[in-house]
Design a protein around this motif. Structure first.
Motif, PDB file in Angstrom:
ATOM      1  N   SER A  66     164.985  12.576  60.860  1.00  0.00           N
ATOM      2  CA  SER A  66     166.403  12.937  60.758  1.00  0.00           C
ATOM      3  C   SER A  66     167.154  12.631  62.047  1.00  0.00           C
ATOM      4  CB  SER A  66     166.552  14.419  60.413  1.00  0.00           C
ATOM      5  OG  SER A  66     165.934  15.213  61.410  1.00  0.00           O
ATOM      6  N   SER A  67     166.403  12.360  63.133  1.00  0.00           N
ATOM      7  CA  SER A  67     167.071  12.052  64.394  1.00  0.00           C
ATOM      8  C   SER A  67     166.099  11.349  65.347  1.00  0.00           C
ATOM      9  CB  SER A  67     167.602  13.325  65.056  1.00  0.00           C
ATOM     10  OG  SER A  67     166.536  14.169  65.418  1.00  0.00           O
ATOM     11  N   SER A  68     166.688  10.738  66.370  1.00  0.00           N
ATOM     12  CA  SER A  68     165.887  10.094  67.406  1.00  0.00           C
ATOM     13  C   SER A  68     166.709  10.027  68.683  1.00  0.00           C
ATOM     14  CB  SER A  68     165.488   8.683  66.973  1.00  0.00           C
ATOM     15  OG  SER A  68     164.710   8.074  67.966  1.00  0.00           O
ATOM     16  N   LYS A  69     166.028  10.134  69.812  1.00  0.00           N
ATOM     17  CA  LYS A  69     166.702  10.080  71.111  1.00  0.00           C
ATOM     18  C   LYS A  69     165.845   9.252  72.058  1.00  0.00           C
ATOM     19  CE  LYS A  69     168.846  13.049  74.518  1.00  0.00           C
ATOM     20  NZ  LYS A  69     169.159  14.429  74.884  1.00  0.00           N
ATOM     21  N   ASN A 122     170.986   7.688  70.884  1.00  0.00           N
ATOM     22  CA  ASN A 122     170.810   8.974  70.224  1.00  0.00           C
ATOM     23  C   ASN A 122     171.410   8.846  68.831  1.00  0.00           C
ATOM     24  OD1 ASN A 122     170.347  11.678  69.693  1.00  0.00           O
ATOM     25  ND2 ASN A 122     172.138  12.386  70.812  1.00  0.00           N
ATOM     26  N   LYS A 156     171.415  10.688  64.658  1.00  0.00           N
ATOM     27  CA  LYS A 156     170.943  11.734  63.754  1.00  0.00           C
ATOM     28  C   LYS A 156     171.666  11.622  62.419  1.00  0.00           C
ATOM     29  CE  LYS A 156     173.948  15.334  65.610  1.00  0.00           C
ATOM     30  NZ  LYS A 156     173.979  16.666  66.200  1.00  0.00           N
ATOM     31  N   ARG A 157     170.947  12.021  61.397  1.00  0.00           N
ATOM     32  CA  ARG A 157     171.498  12.044  60.050  1.00  0.00           C
ATOM     33  C   ARG A 157     171.948  13.465  59.742  1.00  0.00           C
ATOM     34  NH1 ARG A 157     169.826   7.196  57.975  1.00  0.00           N
ATOM     35  NH2 ARG A 157     167.888   6.404  58.877  1.00  0.00           N
TER      36      ARG A 157
END
Length: 75
Positions: free
Chosen positions: A19-22, A35, A37-38
């Motif tokens: 749902s996200s990545s950074k 960065n 995110k869904r």
């Protein structure tokens, strides 16, 4: 894509189990930040492209060429 990350590529996956990545990466030309995110049906993307570098951002099969700076996209 280029030595020292003067030009680099960022690909945001279309179908992801995440749902996200950074990402923060200290390249020889400066700090690269990505960065995303869904949230519901939206995809929020923030990217920092260091001075004197360019990025190719690929979101949903669309390509955006970005120069140095901070960007925010809501797709």
């Amino acid at each position: 894509m280029d030595p020292g990350y003067r030009k680099f590529k960022v690909v945001i996956p279309n179908d992801s189990r995440f749902s996200s990545s950074k990402l923060n990466y200290q390249s020889s030309n400066g700090l690269i930040k990505v960065n995303w995110k869904r949230v519901a049906d939206k995809l929020m993307v923030q990217i920092h492209v260091p001075f004197n570098t360019t990025a190719q951002l690929i979101i949903k099969r669309k390509i955006k060429e970005l120069g140095s700076g901070d960007y925010e996209f809501n797709v």
